[in-house]
Design an enzyme around this catalytic site. Structure first.
Site, PDB file in Angstrom:
ATOM      1  CG  HIS A  27     -47.208  40.435  16.432  1.00 49.10           C
ATOM      2  ND1 HIS A  27     -46.714  39.667  15.423  1.00 49.10           N
ATOM      3  CD2 HIS A  27     -46.673  39.920  17.567  1.00 49.10           C
ATOM      4  CE1 HIS A  27     -45.925  38.724  15.904  1.00 49.10           C
ATOM      5  NE2 HIS A  27     -45.886  38.867  17.207  1.00 49.10           N
ATOM      6  CB  THR A  75     -44.034  38.394  11.358  1.00 47.38           C
ATOM      7  OG1 THR A  75     -44.973  38.516  12.407  1.00 47.38           O
ATOM      8  CG2 THR A  75     -43.842  39.720  10.665  1.00 47.38           C
ATOM      9  CB  VAL A 107     -45.472  47.595  15.474  1.00 49.72           C
ATOM     10  CG1 VAL A 107     -45.782  48.837  14.668  1.00 49.72           C
ATOM     11  CG2 VAL A 107     -46.723  47.119  16.175  1.00 49.72           C
ATOM     12  CD  GLU A 108     -47.517  40.480  11.593  1.00 49.14           C
ATOM     13  OE1 GLU A 108     -47.096  39.938  12.643  1.00 49.14           O
ATOM     14  OE2 GLU A 108     -47.674  39.856  10.538  1.00 49.14           O
ATOM     15  CB  ILE A 109     -50.924  47.261  12.213  1.00 47.61           C
ATOM     16  CG1 ILE A 109     -49.979  48.150  13.040  1.00 47.61           C
ATOM     17  CG2 ILE A 109     -52.376  47.674  12.406  1.00 47.61           C
ATOM     18  CD1 ILE A 109     -50.010  49.605  12.653  1.00 47.61           C
TER      19      ILE A 109
END
Ligand code: NAI
Length: 714
Positions: free
Chosen positions: A445, A494, A456-458
């Protein structure tokens, strides 16, 4: 650690080279050794002057941040006193000192340079000088707030002190931070030549008789005007949430009106005050958390690092175009796919525009621009994805469409290739059902604009393998994004927590709290915009769509979020969809500033007995922190560092508060829980204290305790 050498001409070279360290830093040992070298040079009758230099690619990077936070106030006072005393000895000992700046000289490192009688920098892109302490909630406590204004004037020094600007060699020369810039290989010879020249002065201007600060002292009309303007600016920017800029202004104002020795004592007092604040503690902790995430501390170690060469991006819209840019920027070949070649081409033109701006500013050559663009291949043909090690999917937010493009891409890709969805809301485990190899399916994301946002949201789906996670983290490192790793959940971490801020603002409007009050409370809570302005940015119809999806997916378990009626009224009755159509909670007249929509007063009448502003602020902060605890409790987030860094980088939760979880530590767990209980009584279940937090508060535990069992103990 520090090499000391005297040559035949009586020039001493004090050369920093800390063993086992990439950078030279100031800590107890290096300060002591440096002080000894200074005394040796001053005490040796053979020595006529000294060069302070470094054997590493950098000069001195500043205070050792692995050491500093562990000092108590008394130790800090003693260590600070030692470095201040030795710098003062250097400038008043009767022999000239010159700094030979070959690389980054920041914070305490640049304060060493400021105490030298002359500063020469190499003409080398690695040179950066500055005093960035304010970014960690501190001030330059080794003379920076006193020497810099005395050298270049208060007006010129303030932006450097208040914003922590870092300057390259040429800019430093123009601003008067260094006295000369010489070709890289000539640094030491230029330093020697200065020491041997008749002009080599062993007296600082501020120690000379009749010294006046350039531009006038703080008490002069010009000085007063500068300080007053700076106070207003700092107040407007910080909303009172950051003590450091005010202490810096006080140190400059009070310290620059007296002699330097008294000024240094004044600086010390303010430094020690800041050193004890929760804001500094929080900012330093976040700094380390981010460094840890950058170094992929959470990467499963069993797998070799994935080397990437070719990345696919499905969807060349706003996000796809940005993702293609950051991948090509990292030197990767990118296949940018959309439904028609001309749409894909339009996505590529986003990169061309960014590069043109860089080229116009002289930061990119035409050849480098062309090479960059040649790495992005726009296409509408899935066959071009052949050979991609990873494909990021960024098509419209539709479950069925995402499933269809996943199947089409996988038909071409090797079985080892990874499919990473950039969905912002759809659970990864559900999307993975379309994949023939859910082990290699994951969420990645990104945030908009992708080229600017560092996070970056993994997201791990139920079936995502450890190896897939490790390989995706390797891509994050390659494209220089800070990764947080979370488990699957609606909205992940998030979007889920950020949504609570928006919803709380909408709920307040529905309760009859004046919109201007809500918006100001949002700023006082430390957010970059009020919740209504942010809801407009996100767009209200998108929020309504996300609501509808959640409703459909959860069925009977769905509960309307707070402010639900406000959202529906705005979208369905008033057709006010947000900033993108120029009408939302605000009006957005072309060419003018936005202003709150006057119609809000009729739709959501304001009550005559509003709650205290402190309570509104508390609601807006606490609702985010509580949701973050729920994410920890449910295992969506497993490490408080992910939550805190994610909140700060993802949606600008106030870093001085410590991030969404760090904020609870700052308030104190027991007090936070007690205040939530009162909020629950007044506003309902969303403020109920989760069992994890209640239990930790009772045990006197901490989210950041060294004991790793705490978070998983439920
Ligand atoms: P967008 O509407 O700008 O772009 C979507 C693109 O997908 C369009 O160019 C469209 O032509 C293309 N597309 C549609 N069907 C396709 C197909 N069958 N094959 C290939 N391409 C196809 O949307 P945006 O904003 O770029 O969002 C894309 C994804 O990223 C969505 O899942 C969204 O939720 C997510 N996201 C969006 C963020 C944002 O701020 N806009 C932030 C983070 C994630």
């Amino acid at each position: 650690m520090i090499d000391y050498h005297v040559d035949a001409d009586g020039i001493a070279t004090i050369r920093w080279d800390m063993p086992g360290r990439a950078l030279n830093v100031l800590n107890a040992q290096s300060i002591e050794e440096f002080a000894r070298c200074v005394e040796q040079a001053l005490g040796d009758p053979q020595v006529r002057g000294a060069i302070v230099a470094s054997s590493k690619p950098g000069f001195i990077a500043g205070a050792d941040l692995e050491w500093l936070p562990h000092l108590d106030a008394q130790q800090m006072q003693a260590q600070g006193g030692r470095i201040r005393q030795s710098l003062r000895r250097m400038e008043t000992g009767g022999k000239p000192f010159v700094a030979a700046i070959n690389g980054a000289a920041l914070g305490g490192g640049f304060e060493v340079c400021l105490a030298c009688h002359h500063r020469i920098a190499a003409d080398n892109p690695a040179v950066e000088v500055g005093l960035p302490e304010v970014q960690l909630g501190l001030l330059p406590g080794a003379g920076g707030t006193q020497r810099l204004p005395r050298m270049i004037g208060i007006r010129n020094a303030l932006p450097l002190l208040l914003e922590g600007w870092k300057l390259r060699s040429r800019e430093a020369l123009e601003s008067g931070l260094v006295d000369a810039v010489v070709p890289d290989g000539e640094l030491l010879s230029a330093a020697r030549a200065w020491l041997l020249s008749p002009g080599a002065q062993a007296v600082q201007p501020w120690d000379a008789k009749g010294f006046r600060i350039p531009g006038g002292p703080p008490g002069s009309p010009a000085g007063m005007e500068t300080i007053a303007a700076a106070i207003a600016m700092v107040r407007a920017k910080t909303w009172g949430l950051y003590p450091a800029p005010f202490d810096i202004l006080s140190a400059v104002y009070e310290g620059c009106g007296v002699d330097i020795d008294t000024g240094l004592k004044i600086e010390e007092r303010y430094f020690l005050h800041l050193f004890g604040t929760p804001e500094a503690r929080n900012l330093i902790r976040l700094f380390f958390a981010r460094v840890g995430l950058h170094k992929l501390a959470a990467r499963p170690q069993a797998f070799p690092t994935q080397a990437y060469t070719k990345i696919g991006v499905l969807g060349a819209g706003m996000m796809g175009a940005g993702i293609a840019y950051v991948c090509a920027d990292a030197g990767l070949e990118v296949v940018l796919l959309d439904t028609a070649p001309e749409i894909a081409e339009r996505g590529k033109s986003y990169s061309a525009r960014l590069l043109d701006k860089k080229a116009a500013a002289g930061r990119l050559s035409p050849e480098a621009r062309d090479r960059f663009l040649a790495r992005i291949r726009p296409t509408a043909d899935y066959a071009d994805l052949d050979g991609c090690e990873l494909v990021v999917e960024a098509v419209f937010e539709s479950f069925d469409l995402k499933g269809a493009v996943t199947r089409q891409a996988e038909a071409v890709l090797s079985p080892r290739a990874i499919l990473a969805s950039n969905t912002s809301t759809l659970p990864i485990t559900g999307l993975a059902q379309a994949s023939a190899r859910p082990k290699n399916f994951i969420g990645m994301h990104f945030f908009s604009p992708v080229d600017k946002m560092p996070l970056v949201e993994i997201i791990r789906g139920r079936d995502t393998s450890d190896e897939c996670l490790a390989r995706v983290m390797d891509l994050a490192a390659r494209i220089r994004k800070t990764p947080i790793v979370v488990n699957d959940s609606r909205g992940f971490y998030t979007s889920r927590v950020f949504g609570t801020y928006l919803n709380e603002g909408l709920a307040m409007l529905g309760e009859g709290i004046a919109p201007a009050l809500i918006e100001n409370a949002g700023r006082l809570a430390g957010m970059p915009l009020g919740p209504l302005a942010l809801a407009d940015e996100v767009s209200l119809d998108l929020q309504a769509r996300i609501r509808a999806q959640a409703m459909a997916a959860l069925g009977d378990a769905w509960r309307p979020p707070p402010g639900d009626q406000v959202l529906l009224a705005m979208v369905e009755q008033h057709g006010r969809l947000g900033k993108k159509i120029g009408q939302g909670f605000y009006d957005y007249p072309a060419g003018a500033r936005k202003s709150l929509w006057p119609g809000l007063a009729d739709c959501f009448p304001v009550r005559s007995d509003p709650p205290e502003i402190a309570e509104i602020v508390r609601r807006l902060r606490y609702v985010q922190s509580l949701e973050s605890v729920r994410c920890l409790e449910e295992g969506v987030v497993t490490d408080p560092r992910d939550a805190d860094v994610g909140s700060v980088l993802g949606w600008s939760f106030c870093p001085a508060l410590g991030g969404a979880i760090g904020h609870i530590e700052t308030v104190g767990l027991a007090r936070f829980a007690a205040e939530c209980q009162l909020l629950e009584e007044a506003y309902g279940e969303r403020f109920r204290v989760p069992a994890l937090l209640r239990d930790m508060a009772e045990r006197g535990a901490s989210f950041y305790s060294a004991s790793p069992g705490i978070i998983s103990s439920t």
